[in-house]
Design a protein around this motif. Structure first.
Motif, PDB file in Angstrom:
ATOM      1  N   ASN A  56       6.719   1.388  -4.376  1.00 41.51           N
ATOM      2  CA  ASN A  56       6.191   0.654  -5.529  1.00 41.51           C
ATOM      3  C   ASN A  56       6.812  -0.732  -5.606  1.00 41.51           C
ATOM      4  O   ASN A  56       6.123  -1.747  -5.720  1.00 41.51           O
ATOM      5  N   SER A  91      -1.952   5.789 -11.874  1.00 38.79           N
ATOM      6  CA  SER A  91      -1.232   6.573 -12.874  1.00 38.79           C
ATOM      7  C   SER A  91      -1.984   7.840 -13.250  1.00 38.79           C
ATOM      8  O   SER A  91      -1.403   8.924 -13.322  1.00 38.79           O
ATOM      9  N   TRP A 107       1.907   6.468  -7.307  1.00 36.07           N
ATOM     10  CA  TRP A 107       2.858   5.565  -7.955  1.00 36.07           C
ATOM     11  C   TRP A 107       3.355   4.488  -7.006  1.00 36.07           C
ATOM     12  O   TRP A 107       3.618   3.356  -7.431  1.00 36.07           O
TER      13      TRP A 107
END
Length: 431
Positions: A56, A91, A107
């Motif tokens: 991420n 999400s 994510w």
């Protein structure tokens, strides 16, 4: 009859950008409150979960320069709307995951790409196009919004996780991302010239540059040219350490580290939220100072002070938030991303019209540092059972970043001309 002075649309654009940045930061912060719940439900090691956080963080940075180039090609509004949709998908889909690979995809990849398109290169693009006067201050405000959003939402997310499970937090993030899309479509504009206006603080209208194709090639060409300069490597190296010491270490591991010492996760999340609140003050003040003080001096001071605070942090953890830990939280909050306004200003000084895309690459270095720190600290915790070495290492690295800032030379050392964006015609600046 007194004529009512109309508010310049630049402020509406800045307000919408602020909302998008706050939301993006809040969305990206969610994994930090999911570490222990995911470990408890699926049995994944913290290091494995930290890989998703690292992906991420890495994509959040690597996407930024390409997003800045795509904003030149397709416009700010379209890129931000697509980015919010990616965040919602990433999400929302996590509620169906069963493996750690799916966590990394949702994510790590989807949310990383989405939030990366609304990263600090977005700030540099908005302020570069819409503001001549107050540019440093607005950069500080937008940066503070992004950083504060990451931390202020943590108590809410932690409460949701504790009361209703981690899936409730994931669904709230997805819904919030979709809710911002109509606001972006309504108020976010690409150029002041689209409205027949000059940027805020200028008197002449400059035509919006024609859309440029080959966004990815142009972003890579900008990196190639910037990488030939000493200034780029000093800025990128310092910002990599900045990312390691904030998002990668404190942002990801402060809550589990405090929990290791007996502190409740909701209390630790509240302390990080307090960091976010003081970050607003510190970053806005940094933007104000950037308009007045040599950015090289500011960066050196910020990194040195941050390094000293991290070196004392391991001795401050306890089962409750004592006065000394609260002092650290306030101090660290003031310094959290105060580095951004002077770094943006230096990219603009050294690289001219290519400054926004160059800053995207400098920010990518920030997130590479964050990704390395997030995974590295998770490995340290798994192997040694505590985070102490990680805090000390980050503190020493920050002192190194202060040295990098001192080594930056005054004066613009520009790369070969790159028509990333025509500089706004400033005309006469309003007093």
């Amino acid at each position: 009859m007194t004529r009512i002075r109309r508010l310049h649309p630049a402020w509406s654009v800045a307000a919408v950008a602020f909302v998008a940045l706050v939301g993006a930061a809040g969305f990206r912060a969610t994994p930090s409150v999911l570490l222990h719940p995911l470990h408890a439900e699926f049995g994944w090691p913290l290091a494995t979960i930290s890989v998703a956080v690292s992906v991420n963080l890495l994509l959040f940075g690597l996407t930024a320069p390409f997003a800045a180039a795509l904003m030149d090609r397709f416009g700010i509004r379209r890129v931000v709307a697509v980015a919010l949709t990616l965040v919602a998908a990433g999400s929302g889909l996590t509620v169906f995951m069963r493996t750690s690979a799916e966590l990394i995809l949702c994510w790590g990849v989807l949310v990383g790409l989405g939030t990366g398109s609304m990263a600090l290169a977005f700030v540099a693009t908005v302020t570069g196009r819409w503001f001549v006067r107050r540019r440093g201050l607005v950069t500080g405000v937008l940066t503070a919004g992004g950083a504060a959003g990451q931390l202020v939402f943590l108590p809410l997310l932690a409460t949701l996780v504790e009361a209703y499970g981690w899936r409730s937090a994931a669904l709230v993030v997805a819904g919030a991302a979709l809710a911002v899309v109509p606001l972006v479509g309504w108020l976010l504009r690409d150029h002041p010239a689209d409205l027949g206006l000059p940027p805020y603080g200028a008197t002449e209208v400059a035509p919006a540059p024609a859309p440029q194709g080959g966004a990815a090639a142009r972003a890579l060409r900008t990196l190639r040219d910037a990488a030939r300069t000493r200034a780029f490597w000093l800025l990128a190296g310092g910002f990599a350490i900045c990312g390691a010491s904030t998002n990668g270490l404190v942002g990801t591991h402060f809550i589990p580290a405090a929990h290791d010492h007996g502190m409740a996760e909701t209390t630790a999340a509240g302390l990080l939220a307090l960091v976010g609140l003081f970050d607003i003050v510190g970053t806005i003040a940094s933007g104000w100072l950037t308009d007045r003080v040599d950015s090289r001096l500011l960066l050196g001071a910020y990194y040195a002070l941050r390094g000293g605070s991290l070196l004392v942090l391991p001795g401050l953890f306890a089962d409750a938030a004592g006065p000394s830990l609260l002092v650290f939280v306030v101090f660290y909050g003031l310094d959290w991303v105060a580095t951004v306004p002077p770094t943006v200003a230096l990219c603009r000084e050294y690289f001219g019209p290519a400054g926004a895309v160059v800053f995207g690459w400098v920010f990518a270095a920030h997130q590479i540092g964050a990704a390395v720190a997030a995974t590295g600290a998770g490995l340290v915790r798994d192997r040694l059972g505590e985070y102490t070495i990680a805090w000390y290492a980050a503190g020493l690295l920050c002192l190194g970043a202060a040295l990098f800032s001192v080594l930056l030379r005054r004066g613009a050392v520009r790369t070969p001309p790159l028509s990333v964006e025509r500089p706004a015609a400033v005309g006469r600046v309003h007093p």
